[in-house]
Structure formats: C-alpha cells, structure tokens
Design an enzyme around this catalytic site. Structure first.
Site, short mmCIF file in Angstrom:
data_model
loop_
_atom_site.label_atom_id
_atom_site.label_comp_id
_atom_site.label_asym_id
_atom_site.label_seq_id
_atom_site.Cartn_x
_atom_site.Cartn_y
_atom_site.Cartn_z
N ASP A 11 -11.42 -7.37 -6.22
CA ASP A 11 -12.09 -6.75 -5.01
C ASP A 11 -12.70 -5.60 -5.39
O ASP A 11 -11.96 -4.58 -5.35
CB ASP A 11 -11.40 -7.09 -3.71
CG ASP A 11 -12.48 -6.39 -2.45
OD1 ASP A 11 -13.45 -6.01 -2.73
OD2 ASP A 11 -11.68 -6.19 -1.58
N TYR A 230 -0.69 0.72 1.62
CA TYR A 230 -1.54 -0.31 1.81
C TYR A 230 -2.80 -0.03 1.51
O TYR A 230 -3.57 0.81 1.73
CB TYR A 230 -1.61 -0.98 3.16
CG TYR A 230 -2.53 -2.01 3.33
CD1 TYR A 230 -2.01 -3.31 3.10
CD2 TYR A 230 -3.85 -1.68 3.95
CE1 TYR A 230 -2.89 -4.17 3.24
CE2 TYR A 230 -4.37 -3.02 4.32
CZ TYR A 230 -4.32 -4.11 3.77
OH TYR A 230 -4.93 -5.14 3.89
N LYS A 233 -5.00 -6.42 0.56
CA LYS A 233 -4.16 -7.54 0.15
C LYS A 233 -4.18 -8.11 -1.11
O LYS A 233 -5.03 -7.83 -1.67
CB LYS A 233 -4.20 -8.68 1.14
CG LYS A 233 -3.13 -9.57 1.66
CD LYS A 233 -2.11 -8.67 2.45
CE LYS A 233 -0.71 -9.38 2.66
NZ LYS A 233 0.17 -8.41 2.78
P1 13P Z 1 -8.96 -7.27 1.37
O1 13P Z 1 -7.36 -7.09 0.80
O2 13P Z 1 -9.44 -8.61 1.24
O3 13P Z 1 -9.81 -6.25 0.69
O4 13P Z 1 -8.55 -7.01 2.68
C1 13P Z 1 -8.24 -6.04 3.38
C2 13P Z 1 -8.11 -5.85 4.76
O5 13P Z 1 -7.42 -4.75 5.45
C3 13P Z 1 -8.61 -6.62 5.79
O6 13P Z 1 -8.44 -6.32 6.95
MG MG Z 2 -11.69 -5.82 0.46
MG MG Z 3 -9.79 -9.60 -0.57
#
Ligand code: 13P
Ligand code: MG
Ligand code: MG
Ligand code: 13P
Length: 368
Positions: A11, A230, A233
């Site tokens: 991403d 964090y 994800k």
């Molecule tokens: P991604 O990992 O897909 O970027 O999503 C992050 C997130 O915190 C969505 O609320």
């Molecule tokens: Mg993202």
């Molecule tokens: Mg993502």
C-alpha cells in the site's frame, strides 16, 4: 519448464482514506515493471485489492531473488512519488525502510513465491486480502486442503488421497523464521490447535505428500513486528496451485463461502466477516469490511493467460450479503469484548498508553 511465480504487494497511497489506489498510482507501478522488468521477467500482471497493489511476476531467478525484489520495491517507490504528487493518503505507507536492502521481507511489502516445474496445464489462484492479517488464510486453506466437507477430492481422487504437508510460522517470533511442519490427515488436530490462533500461527506453505510439489505460498509479514507500532494492516497475498495433485479450484474457493470472522477492518483492530469481492474492489464501511479477491490464471512457459475474476460469479453475491450481515451483527457491539481484536494486537495501538495511565489511578480498597 521451471519457473518462479512471485507476488509482491504494498500500500503506497490511496484515494479517500484507505480505500483504493488512484489510477495514476497503479499506472506508475505498472510502467516501472514494464520498462525495468523487460530483461528480468517472462510476464507480469498488476492487481489491486482495497488500497493494496499487487505485482504478479514470472521469471527464472528463483525465490528471494534480489533483482526481482528490487524491481518491485522500486516500482512501489515510483508509485509513492505519484501518491505524493496527488496528495494521496498514506503515501509510501508500507515502505517502512528508507532504502532497499536485498529482500522486501521485513521491509513492509508483503510477498510470497513458489518455484516449480510447470505441469502441462498449470492453473493457479492469486488471493489478495485487504484490512486483515495473513492468518486470515488459515481457515480457508485448512478446510480447502484438509477437510472433505470442502475438499471432496480427499475422498474421491487417488491423486490427493495421501494428504498434504503444512508449514506453519510462529509470526510473533522476530529473531528469525520459527516454523513447524505438520502432515494431514495424521496431525490434523495438532495443526488445528495452532491455526485457531491466526494472529500468532500462520500457514506459510503447503506441499503435496504424494509428489512433494508445493501447492500454496502465503505472505507472512506482520507490519507491527517490523515497525514496532501500528502502521496499517498486513493485508496478505497467497498463491495456490489447483487441480490434479492439488485440490480443484472450486474446492479451494469453497471455504470462503463461510465468510469467516477475521481481525482487521477499521484501524486493524476489529473483528469482521471476510467478504469475497470482485477484483479491484474498494473499501468503504468502517474502513472495511475486510475483503478478499481471487484471480484465476493459467501459466505456460511462464506466460499468463488472462485473469478470470473467481468471486465475480453470481453465487458470491449471496455470500457478500451474508458477509455484510455477519459484519453488521458484530459491529453493533462496537468495541466491547469479541467485537475488538485481542489485546495482544492492540498492544501496538494507543490503548496501551491509556491503560498505563489509568493503571496509576487504580487503588486497593482498604479491608474494613
Ligand atoms: P491499511 O492497512 O489497508 O492501510 O488500513 C489501515 C487502517 O488503519 C484502516 O483503518
Ligand atoms: Mg492504507
Ligand atoms: Mg491495505
Ligand atoms: P471436469 O470434468 O469439468 O474436468 O471437472 C473435474 C473436476 O474435478 C471438477 O472438480
């Protein structure tokens, strides 16, 4: 012909919030792979699922090739430049290190690869999920490869009757690759006891016990283990070969009809039902729901056929409704109990600091 199938995904920015990459971003990634990969690659295809872009490649460099990994890293750097120009959200989000060093593993992008001698017909599936972690594939891979309720071939076909060897990784161990190999059917319960904890134990690969050939590979990176906090994800990818000495394509897809609950969704911290979606699907409700796409492809002499969209077929419309209902049912509970990710996952979020602050205010009531 012996080929390597590699998929590397990241991403590096999206339109809205964490919804989908811009067209320009995907084109920039593709243009880089097309021009810089001419010498290295036999073929490539670009996919996007939610806010993640996946580069699928064939080549003869073997797994963990520095040149292949650098090609993908540089393509994501090119995508990041466009994301910055356009003011996309989370530009360069998954490029957690400043400079490339040898292999994308441990640097942010997710990857999985398989090297194999092509069969005369070589069908396979590329799965890509957004807003969840690699353990999301534990349930469907276990049921698709080890359970006759989904894999009728275990009863009906002598090609796969010996079962499969699963390699499972302890993804909480950060000093190296801590793995265990388990054979089904004999060790099915041992395997089940590990796979029930998908944030800790993740299927990394599966082999046919009949021929020793590799059937599946899953990306296992956990971003919070790399970043220490964090940062988004992990959003895994998986490659699964099908038919003959492997389960049929339909058997591999069958467990996704459960729309099983996974950890992810908004801020990576909630429990929702995994929704099988069409290729290129975006994110919306509560930064989710967690989605998975499936591209069906054949490869011959390293060249891909067109990719077919396996969750586009009308059967999956009903499953999408079911996934929405299951997600909404648990979402109504907000953050209480089972609706939110287990505490070990939340350790990488602000919850920990808040609890630490509150902890100081706790007192022991004097006994009267
Ligand atoms: P991604 O990992 O897909 O970027 O999503 C992050 C997130 O915190 C969505 O609320
Ligand atoms: Mg993202
Ligand atoms: Mg993502
Ligand atoms: P076909 O007879 O269409 O090849 O299908 C065989 C099969 O095993 C499907 O699961």
């Amino acid at each position: 012909m012996k080929i390597t199938l590699s998929v590397i995904k990241a991403d590096v920015g999206s339109v809205g919030g964490h919804e989908t990459p811009s067209k320009e971003l995907v084109i920039a990634i593709e243009n880089h792979v097309k021009t810089e990969g001419k010498r290295l690659l036999i073929d490539y295809k670009i996919f996007h699922t939610g806010d993640d872009t996946a580069i699928l490649m064939t080549h003869t460099q073997g797994v963990d090739s520095q040149d292949i990994h650098k090609l993908a890293w540089d393509a994501f750097v090119a995508g990041t430049a466009v994301a910055k120009e356009q003011g996309l959200y989370g530009a360069g989000q998954d490029l957690l290190k400043d400079a490339f060093s040898g292999n994308v593993r441990g640097m942010g992008p997710g990857s999985c690869e398989m090297e194999f001698e092509e069969r005369p017909a070589e069908p396979f599936i590329l799965f890509a999920a957004d807003k969840t972690d690699p353990g999301a594939f534990n349930y469907p891979l276990y049921r698709g490869f080890a359970d006759p309720f989904h894999n009728a071939g275990l009863l009906l076909s002598s090609d796969i009757a010996k079962g499969f060897e699963f390699t499972v990784m302890d993804v909480n161990y950060t000093e190296g690759d801590r793995i265990i190999k388990l054979n089904v059917p004999e060790e099915a319960y041992d395997l089940a006891v590990l796979l029930r904890d998908p944030e800790h134990y993740v299927i990394e690969s599966i082999k046919s016990r009949d021929t020793g050939e590799q059937a599946a590979a899953v990306s296992t990176s956990r971003l919070h283990n790399i970043a220490g906090k964090y940062t988004g994800k992990d959003d895994p990818v998986a490659l699964v070969r099908s038919q003959k000495q492997f389960p049929s394509t339909g058997e591999i897809l069958s467990p996704y009809a459960t729309a099983h609950y996974v950890v992810g969704d908004n801020r990576g911290s909630h429990v929702v039902a995994l929704m099988p979606c069409k290729l290129g699907a975006m994110i919306s409700f509560f930064d989710g729901p967690a989605i998975v796409t499936a591209a069906g492809i054949c490869v011959h002499n390293g060249k891909f056929t067109e990719a077919i969209d396996l969750f586009e077929q009308p059967f999956w419309d009903m499953i999408r409704m079911k996934a929405s209902e299951k997600t909404y049912a648990i979402r109504e509970q907000g953050f209480f109990g089972a609706a939110m990710a287990p505490m070990e996952e939340l350790e990488y979020t602000g919850v920990v600091e808040r609890i630490a602050q509150l902890d100081k205010k706790f007192s022991l009531r004097k006994k009267s």
